[in-house]
Design a protein around this motif. Sequence first.
Motif: not given
Length: 442
Positions: A179-185, A251-254, A260-263, A269-271
């Motif tokens: 969460v933190l790394a993707t927010t920064v990147v 990968y790009s996921l479809v 919840g947690l998975l969301g 990852c969408m960031q």
Amino acid sequence: MEENREGYGLAGGKILSIGMILFLVLVLLPSVFRVSLGISHFYVETIIKVLEWATLQIEEGVKKQKALALENLISTGIVQREETSMEEEIAGQCRGCFNLADVMYFSKKGCEAVAEDEVTQRFSSEELLSWNLLSRTNANLHHVSWQLSVVWVIGIVIRYCLLVPFRVCLAVFSILLLVLATTVVGRFPNGRFKCWLSNQVQMICATLGVRCLGGLVHFHNRENRPQEGGICVANHTSPLDVLILASDGCYSLVGQEHGGLLGLIQKSCMQTTQHVLFERSEMKDRHLVRKKIREHIADKAKLPILIFPEGTCINNTSVMMFKKGSFEVGGTIHPVAIKYDPRFGDAFWNSTKYSMTTYVFNVMTSWAIVCNVWYLPPMVKEEEEDAVHFANRVKAVIAARGGMSVLPWDGGLKRKKVKESFKEEQQKKYCQIVIENASVRN
């Protein structure tokens, strides 16, 4: 008293420091550089020896006749089926016209389906021939011998008191890091450096995620790994499929949107990476998904798309019908076969029976998650080949490599009834058999 408190504080600080150093050396650094220290292999080999010893204890404690009956029941099931098709069985009985005895064939097949059909049993956990010392399997074997009971109790203490706390802490750390790394990147300007950094973050976090589940993954034929602009298709057993594949590539996921947690993980990852997510109940989104997939694979610089064409989780004993949508958009298909070893833990997620929380708890209290991943040679649709036949060809290749059976049924039967079109297809097939035999007689 104050001196004792200071002494306890210093001792606690030293233990904490040692723990942090061990975590850094044994877990974090190997995950960053994606190398193995051999600890997981040693652990799994030890578990294999313990399970082999437990199997011998069970064989000695259970009478040979009962063990043979149990093995036959598990291996063959309740119903012993003949491997013959409708055409072969009915054609031998037909005398050129409709035969009233044909009713018995359909009655027999109906009774077999009621007693034990080959579809619904794919939506329950795979049966084991021997006990793997987990409390969720073969509880009647706990008291075969006192030695086996002692080992079982020791296993409970190790799994629940040692492995679970460590795995939970590592899982929390991995999610926070993601969460933190993707927010920064995500705040970096678009460019090659952002793409490279995003890929590294996701692969490191996925590797940590595999380690927090006691995962040991064997990747085969890495020269066939999916390339940019392609479509990666794999059989689907668990949400862990994504985690395992993401630890060896990006990968790009479809797939379906989750809460919840998975969301939370999906949104993180969408960031940094473009994914195509949709609601299962919204049929209009499927056309939009197909359009986005075409646009994605048209750009050869983008990450390969990861798709599970079965549309639901199957218990890793078979591969069910592949939806044709991902095979209609064109492009190169990169098949991947994933096969879990059920001796160490059940990776299958029965979403109709267990919530995500219960499933994660069951996985974390297992011995380990051990699986093999085979990257298969890329495949393209042949001339004059439709999407259905292409999907079946890819499915057959994946099933053969993973040692799983091939079923023509739709995995959506987990949540809905059989389509009327399938019933009509069986009726037409029977009519065609009768007509052909009548023409041959005349």
